[in-house]
Design a protein around this motif. Structure first.
Motif, PDB file in Angstrom:
ATOM      1  N   ALA A 253      24.935  33.593 -84.588  1.00 28.15           N
ATOM      2  CA  ALA A 253      25.742  33.802 -83.375  1.00 28.15           C
ATOM      3  C   ALA A 253      27.203  33.834 -83.769  1.00 28.15           C
ATOM      4  CB  ALA A 253      25.470  32.671 -82.379  1.00 28.15           C
ATOM      5  N   GLN A 254      28.044  34.154 -82.797  1.00 26.27           N
ATOM      6  CA  GLN A 254      29.475  34.238 -83.073  1.00 26.27           C
ATOM      7  C   GLN A 254      30.262  33.414 -82.068  1.00 26.27           C
ATOM      8  OE1 GLN A 254      29.274  38.538 -82.747  1.00 26.27           O
ATOM      9  NE2 GLN A 254      30.231  38.664 -84.781  1.00 26.27           N
TER      10      GLN A 254
ATOM     11  N   CYS B  92      26.071  31.522 -73.391  1.00 28.25           N
ATOM     12  CA  CYS B  92      26.123  32.140 -74.725  1.00 28.25           C
ATOM     13  C   CYS B  92      24.736  32.479 -75.246  1.00 28.25           C
ATOM     14  CB  CYS B  92      26.825  31.214 -75.704  1.00 28.25           C
ATOM     15  SG  CYS B  92      25.997  29.602 -75.868  1.00 28.25           S
ATOM     16  N   GLY B  93      23.696  31.885 -74.637  1.00 32.23           N
ATOM     17  CA  GLY B  93      22.338  32.145 -75.118  1.00 32.23           C
ATOM     18  C   GLY B  93      21.804  31.012 -75.966  1.00 32.23           C
ATOM     19  N   ALA B  94      22.631  29.982 -76.171  1.00 31.35           N
ATOM     20  CA  ALA B  94      22.163  28.776 -76.867  1.00 31.35           C
ATOM     21  C   ALA B  94      22.096  27.649 -75.839  1.00 31.35           C
ATOM     22  CB  ALA B  94      23.112  28.415 -77.997  1.00 31.35           C
TER      23      ALA B  94
ATOM     24  N   GLU C 158      25.857  25.376 -84.351  1.00 25.77           N
ATOM     25  CA  GLU C 158      24.892  25.450 -85.447  1.00 25.77           C
ATOM     26  C   GLU C 158      24.472  26.893 -85.713  1.00 25.77           C
ATOM     27  OE1 GLU C 158      21.741  22.590 -85.336  1.00 25.77           O
ATOM     28  OE2 GLU C 158      20.487  23.808 -86.661  1.00 25.77           O
ATOM     29  N   ASP C 159      24.205  27.617 -84.615  1.00 23.04           N
ATOM     30  CA  ASP C 159      23.813  29.028 -84.779  1.00 23.04           C
ATOM     31  C   ASP C 159      24.917  29.819 -85.479  1.00 23.04           C
ATOM     32  OD1 ASP C 159      21.445  28.474 -83.564  1.00 23.04           O
ATOM     33  OD2 ASP C 159      21.878  29.494 -81.665  1.00 23.04           O
ATOM     34  N   ILE C 160      26.168  29.499 -85.141  1.00 22.36           N
ATOM     35  CA  ILE C 160      27.286  30.222 -85.757  1.00 22.36           C
ATOM     36  C   ILE C 160      27.310  29.960 -87.264  1.00 22.36           C
ATOM     37  CG2 ILE C 160      29.805  30.423 -85.892  1.00 22.36           C
ATOM     38  CD1 ILE C 160      29.858  29.773 -82.834  1.00 22.36           C
ATOM     39  N   VAL C 161      27.200  28.697 -87.667  1.00 21.88           N
ATOM     40  CA  VAL C 161      27.258  28.444 -89.113  1.00 21.88           C
ATOM     41  C   VAL C 161      26.026  28.975 -89.840  1.00 21.88           C
ATOM     42  CG1 VAL C 161      28.786  26.444 -88.891  1.00 21.88           C
ATOM     43  CG2 VAL C 161      26.330  26.086 -89.052  1.00 21.88           C
TER      44      VAL C 161
END
Ligand SMILES: Nc1ncnc2c1ncn2[C@@H]1O[C@H](COP(=O)(O)OP(=O)(O)OP(=O)(O)O)[C@@H](O)[C@H]1O
Ligand code: SF4
Ligand SMILES: [Mg+2]
Lengths: 147, 433
Positions: free
Chosen positions: B409-410, B392-394, B402-405
């Protein structure tokens, strides 16, 4: 001051498990940091959670820590199934400890855990039944900013 | 410095980067993501530890140090090598030979940092004697450790000893002395550190404890290595000429972990090296577990600066070389105790100001929103497969959540959720951290 906004999480603690001891308090710290709780408050909670976790590891069969983060306060409950405390006043006294020689050799048993928890908490409650277990309730108030 | 003054000392060479996950996985502060098949450093999270640089199989992570052309600007150039340099060229080469070669390479003067290490040892002891603030007191030598504390352990900033490390004190002293002695304006003197890590570049360009660093730049051991080696090989330098600086055995010992505490009278001091061990010990300090320790020396690299990312020699060989030098030069104290005490009282070694906490940005500035995002993050984690594949790139599933919130990111970035052919690992979330 109840609010619907609350983050909560449970952390299980196993009595006698020195290998993983301290992990729950570490996770709690990381959660608080991510939420953006002030460094000094994180520090106070770190000390409280660590001391309470260690008491469960030392004096109980098993237990759990429950973290509740509200916008205006942090509530930490620690419950255990264990030997319980006979005389709470005595247990709260700085320097009082029933730790065995072996435990002292591991660096615990200065009798400073409970007094330190109390010192760092804004609200501190302790209840215990001999042969059943012990429960702590700690509240730390968060200052008004960012409410 | 005339050239650009980057806030960080590491960058990605996009041409060389193929977007593998090596650096992203190695980063202790989760400061790297893969975007468009290239590594991307989130500089607000970077502490300049150099882990990415070590693990990159494609040499695509580039350390930023001072350009040699930027050194030439100065009228009077002084090289101030880290004692680690003495360990890099085999055990037959003596420090003075290396210092002489540096001089031949265009420096007007070279200076041995080791003698200053001894002074700092005394200053640390003075501080421990008279200051009773919460223990342990933590060393300020490694700039990455300082940054790590600011970022990950902000409440421990108060534990950092407010005394500058030897490289800064040596430079401060030199500039005053040379300026007076040679009658050269201070700003025309360029003092260049020869460094085992690019992290020093950040502490020079953006010092955390003073207005302006006493150093003017840093060249890495790696970039001067070949030239020095060739010159050393080409001609033997007569031993007689090797008296121009007094070399201190105690000071040389600073390049080995424990060097800082070895001379202290406080025997309940501890030395830790290596990234993960340093993080673990700082966690223990934060829980109040280590109150009985007087002084804590932490160095981010394995085996301390000898294992710095910009060294050349294998760190175990380097250590053996240093031990040999310590034996050669002996443990005799060379500095005048009363002189150092006076300097200490005049605050010659002191920080201009304390290290300020710089914690990572919370999930949200508004606490209620941050709490909600934290809850959402836990919910997302439950949906993710928990195998930390990195596609995903994380770096791992938690960080993707965390990136999503945070809105970076999605959920559909997770290939397992889009293929639906996965089974969530039962014990995910039970692992450490
Ligand atoms: N959860 C518990 N269950 C049973 N007894 C407890 C519990 N917590 C504390 N005690 C009793 O109270 C005493 C004092 O506890 P406290 O944490 O203050 O000191 P300690 O654990 O003995 O030493 P230290 O915490 O300094 O290592 C303990 O020795 C023990 O007898
Ligand atoms: S341990 Fe030494 S070489 Fe490594 S980052 Fe710290 S100061 Fe630099
Ligand atoms: Mg205790």
């Amino acid at each position: 001051m109840r609010s619907k906004t609350v983050f909560q999480q449970e952390f299980k603690i196993k009595g006698g498990d020195f290998v993983n001891a301290g992990e729950s308090s570490c996770k709690i710290r990381n959660i608080l940091k991510e939420i953006g709780i002030d460094a000094d408050i994180v520090r106070r909670l770190a000390i409280i959670a660590y001391e309470a976790e260690m008491n469960v590891v030392l004096y109980a069969r098993h237990g759990a820590m429950y973290l509740f983060v509200y916008p205006d306060k942090i509530l930490l409950k620690i419950k255990d199934m264990g030997q319980g405390i006979e005389n709470i006043d005595l247990a709260m006294r700085p320097g009082y400890s029933t730790a065995t020689e072996e435990i002292r050799e591991m660096g615990f048993g200065a009798g400073m855990g409970l007094p330190n928890i109390k010192k760092n908490a804004d609200v501190f409650k302790i209840t215990s039944k001999v042969g059943k277990g012990t429960a702590l309730e700690i509240i730390i108030n968060l200052n008004g900013k960012n409410g | 410095m005339a050239e650009i003054s980057p806030l960080h000392s590491i960058k990605v060479n996009k041409k060389k980067c193929i977007g593998c996950v090596a650096c992203m996985k190695a980063c202790p502060t989760k400061a790297i993501r893969i975007r468009n098949q290239k590594a991307k450093i989130i500089y607000q999270r970077c502490i300049d530890c150099g882990e990415c640089l070590r693990v990159c199989p494609y040499n695509a992570i580039v350390p930023i140090t001072t350009k040699p052309s930027a050194v030439d600007i100065f009228k009077y150039k002084i090289a101030l090598p880290s004692p680690v340099l003495y360990s890099q060229f085999g055990h037959e080469i003596m420090p003075n030979e290396i210092l002489m070669v540096l001089k031949e390479m265009g420096f007007d003067q070279v200076y041995d940092e080791a003698s200053v290490c001894e002074m700092i040892n005394l200053a640390i002891e003075e501080y421990l004697d008279e200051n009773k603030s919460p223990r342990p007191i933590i060393s300020s030598t490694c700039p990455v450790v300082v940054r790590l504390i600011q970022r990950l352990f902000p409440s421990l900033c108060k534990h950092i000893i407010p005394i500058e490390p030897p490289r800064e004190i040596a430079a401060k002293n030199l500039r005053q002395e040379i300026s007076k002695e040679k009658n050269i304006p201070e700003q025309e003197i360029g003092i260049i550190h020869i460094t085992p890590c690019s992290a020093k570049m950040v502490s020079i360009n953006h010092p955390e404890t003073m207005e302006k660093s006493h150093l003017d730049g840093a060249l890495s051991i790696r970039e001067i290595y070949n030239k020095v080696m060739m010159k050393l090989k080409k001609e033997k330098r007569p031993l007689m000429l090797q008296t121009q600086t007094r070399i201190s055995g105690i000071g040389i010992g600073w390049s080995i972990p424990g060097g800082e505490i070895r001379g202290l009278k406080y025997s309940n001091s501890v030395s830790v090296s290596g990234l993960y061990d340093t993080i673990t010990i700082l966690e223990d300090v934060e829980s109040g577990k280590l109150k009985d320790i007087e002084y804590l020396e932490c160095l981010i690299c394995p085996d301390g600066c000898l294992g710095g990312p910009l060294t050349v020699e294998n760190r175990f060989i380097a250590k053996s070389n240093i031990l040999r030098l310590i034996r050669t030069f002996g443990g005799k104290k060379r500095v005048d105790v009363n002189f150092v005490k006076k300097l200490y009282r005049d605050n010659f070694f002191s920080f201009e100001h304390g290290v300020k906490p710089k914690p990572f940005a919370p999930l949200d500035k508004n606490r209620s929103k941050a709490i909600k995002k934290m809850k959402l993050k836990e919910k997302i984690i439950e949906k993710l497969p928990g195998i930390d594949c990195g596609v995903c790139g994380a770096p791992d599933c938690r960080t993707l959540a965390e990136d999503i919130v945070r809105g970076d990111a999605q959920l559909k970035d997770c290939i397992y959720l889009t293929t639906k052919k996965y089974k969530r690992k039962e014990n995910y979330g039970k692992k450490k951290n």
